[in-house]
Enzyme design. Sequence first.
Site, PDB file in Angstrom:
ATOM      1  N   LYS A  79       0.882  -1.180   0.000  1.00  0.00           N
ATOM      2  CA  LYS A  79       0.000   0.000   0.000  1.00  0.00           C
ATOM      3  C   LYS A  79       0.918   1.227   0.000  1.00  0.00           C
ATOM      4  O   LYS A  79       1.477   1.601   1.040  1.00  0.00           O
ATOM      5  CB  LYS A  79      -0.863  -0.039   1.262  1.00  0.00           C
ATOM      6  CG  LYS A  79      -2.184   0.670   1.229  1.00  0.00           C
ATOM      7  CD  LYS A  79      -2.205   2.087   0.823  1.00  0.00           C
ATOM      8  CE  LYS A  79      -1.930   3.097   1.899  1.00  0.00           C
ATOM      9  NZ  LYS A  79      -1.928   4.490   1.364  1.00  0.00           N
ATOM     10  N   GLU A 119       9.440   1.950  10.912  1.00  0.00           N
ATOM     11  CA  GLU A 119      10.481   2.962  10.673  1.00  0.00           C
ATOM     12  C   GLU A 119       9.772   4.307  10.745  1.00  0.00           C
ATOM     13  O   GLU A 119       9.048   4.677   9.812  1.00  0.00           O
ATOM     14  CB  GLU A 119      11.109   2.771   9.285  1.00  0.00           C
ATOM     15  CG  GLU A 119      11.835   1.456   9.098  1.00  0.00           C
ATOM     16  CD  GLU A 119      13.167   1.406   9.841  1.00  0.00           C
ATOM     17  OE1 GLU A 119      13.722   2.467  10.163  1.00  0.00           O
ATOM     18  OE2 GLU A 119      13.628   0.285  10.108  1.00  0.00           O
ATOM     19  N   CYS A 142      13.260  11.686   7.115  1.00  0.00           N
ATOM     20  CA  CYS A 142      13.201  11.382   8.547  1.00  0.00           C
ATOM     21  C   CYS A 142      14.531  11.657   9.234  1.00  0.00           C
ATOM     22  O   CYS A 142      14.570  11.784  10.451  1.00  0.00           O
ATOM     23  CB  CYS A 142      12.791   9.930   8.729  1.00  0.00           C
ATOM     24  SG  CYS A 142      13.744   8.841   7.684  1.00  0.00           S
ATOM     25  N   GLU A 157       8.689  16.741  14.772  1.00  0.00           N
ATOM     26  CA  GLU A 157       9.360  16.547  13.487  1.00  0.00           C
ATOM     27  C   GLU A 157       8.875  17.631  12.538  1.00  0.00           C
ATOM     28  O   GLU A 157       7.698  17.674  12.195  1.00  0.00           O
ATOM     29  CB  GLU A 157       8.989  15.162  12.944  1.00  0.00           C
ATOM     30  CG  GLU A 157       9.653  14.847  11.639  1.00  0.00           C
ATOM     31  CD  GLU A 157       9.306  13.445  11.156  1.00  0.00           C
ATOM     32  OE1 GLU A 157       8.117  13.058  11.214  1.00  0.00           O
ATOM     33  OE2 GLU A 157      10.227  12.745  10.716  1.00  0.00           O
TER      34      GLU A 157
END
Length: 472
Positions: free
Chosen positions: A174, A247, A281, A375
């Site tokens: 997906k 992750e 990231c 973040e």
Amino acid sequence: MTYLLPIGGEWLQTETTDTIRLPYDDSPIAEVPQGNPALVDRAVSAARAAAAILENWTNYQRAELLDRIAALLRRDRTGFANAVSSETGKPITEARAEVDRGLQTLLASSIAARELHGEVVPIDAAPTGAGRLAMTIRQPLGVIGIITPFNFPLNLTLHKLGPALAGGNAVVHKPSEQTPLSALMLARIVQEAGAPAGAYNVVTGPGETVGSALVESPGVDMITFTGSVPVGRAIRARAGLKKVTLELGGNGAVIIEPDADLDAAVPRVVQGGYGYSGQSCISVQRVYVHESIAANFRDRLVAAVEKLNVGHPAEETSQIASLITVQAAERVEQWTRQAAQAGAKILTGGDRTRATIRPGILTEVPEDSRFMREELFGPLVAVNAYRDLDRAIELVNGTSYGLQAGIYTQHLQRAFQAAQKIRAGGVLINDVPTFRADLMPYGGTKESGLGREGPRYAVQEMTEPKLICWHA
Ligand code: NAP
């Protein structure tokens, strides 16, 4: 190009389609089929059939398959780079770099397939082991459900598909709703390379419905997810007894000690903080620079950042294009404003035009602001000064994330002191946290994730040991 859904070796049209748009200017670039939970069921059945074939393939056959996929990716490098640039809005030069990294990921996966092995167990070291010989072999898990984010749609897919095939598994994927094109193209070359029908199935569509159906499907043995913390948390809660690797996000920090080589550090902070507009990231989000060199470092960084070219992602000269959506850019703008209201000084940049943010630098940013704690995922970097290395390490460790961190120093002892004390999946000495070679072990501590990627490590996650014990 017409995009169809690859399920069970067939190419399916769906009742509804989705328009994929270039994030930079919202222009339409492709119509893609939109999947649904019923198609997830069909894909999982197809993958189970393929897994039954792949588990009997030798390591050699799996490695050769991965080598052929790599050869086809190399052949189609231009088409893949154009698709990645269009769907993500990243500059074309960065999209080419992603395809080239994808080749490395496939190469490392092929090596991981060739090297996959169990071990001899010293069974007669146990009092009951006399007269026995024991060993383990690695067996595939079966069907791996993979869910990927928007930012590196090709290479992050290969980080899951490569090791899955290396271990003899079949896959249902997906991709992000925003960036499904490279996955749909990848399915063509996986088929052309000679994978069994159903070895790699793609089901597009929203995470809420299609992603959830994959996570909850009883026919899936493992979910490997890359994406944000909230979605990772939701997936783990719903996956039941399936194996799950995650992750997740980060807010990468780098420490610049007084003896750092600034000629080396400044360009790397620019690359690490502003590459793909900070939407990685392991982007550099926080720089902690020793107070004795802070002014010099800031001046040099401002000069370098103001030279970055902002423009259309298809232009060869563009170094910064847009964020993935206008909403994402609005959020970055808002967090920057909030930090400024709380006392941060904006040294350059930070203003927004549609989905594009001009690369920026903030200083004296309050440690409790969202800009520092969460973040950011945008092309802005905080540069805060520190006096004492222990305090800098404490600040690096002071958030819920722990993916990678860096330290610049010529002093071996201080470098290793930081490497040992920093809580992260990786510490880079004389580099930024953004460094990743695709063969290395990669993943996070704390809320940055569970498990490790890098094909040699991921293939261990995607296979399990079976003990075989012989009694004479
Ligand atoms: P995201 O919003 O978490 O989405 C990631 C994927 O999860 C998408 O395919 C999404 O589908 C799907 N999803 C959403 N809700 C779901 C649900 N309830 N069940 C199952 N799947 C669901 O992340 P993103 O914004 O695309 O990507 C950015 C994030 O990824 C950042 O946090 C970044 O740090 C992280 N990331 C981590 C790494 C790493 O290696 N640690 C690498 C790259 C990125 P939709 O298409 O519907 O959104």
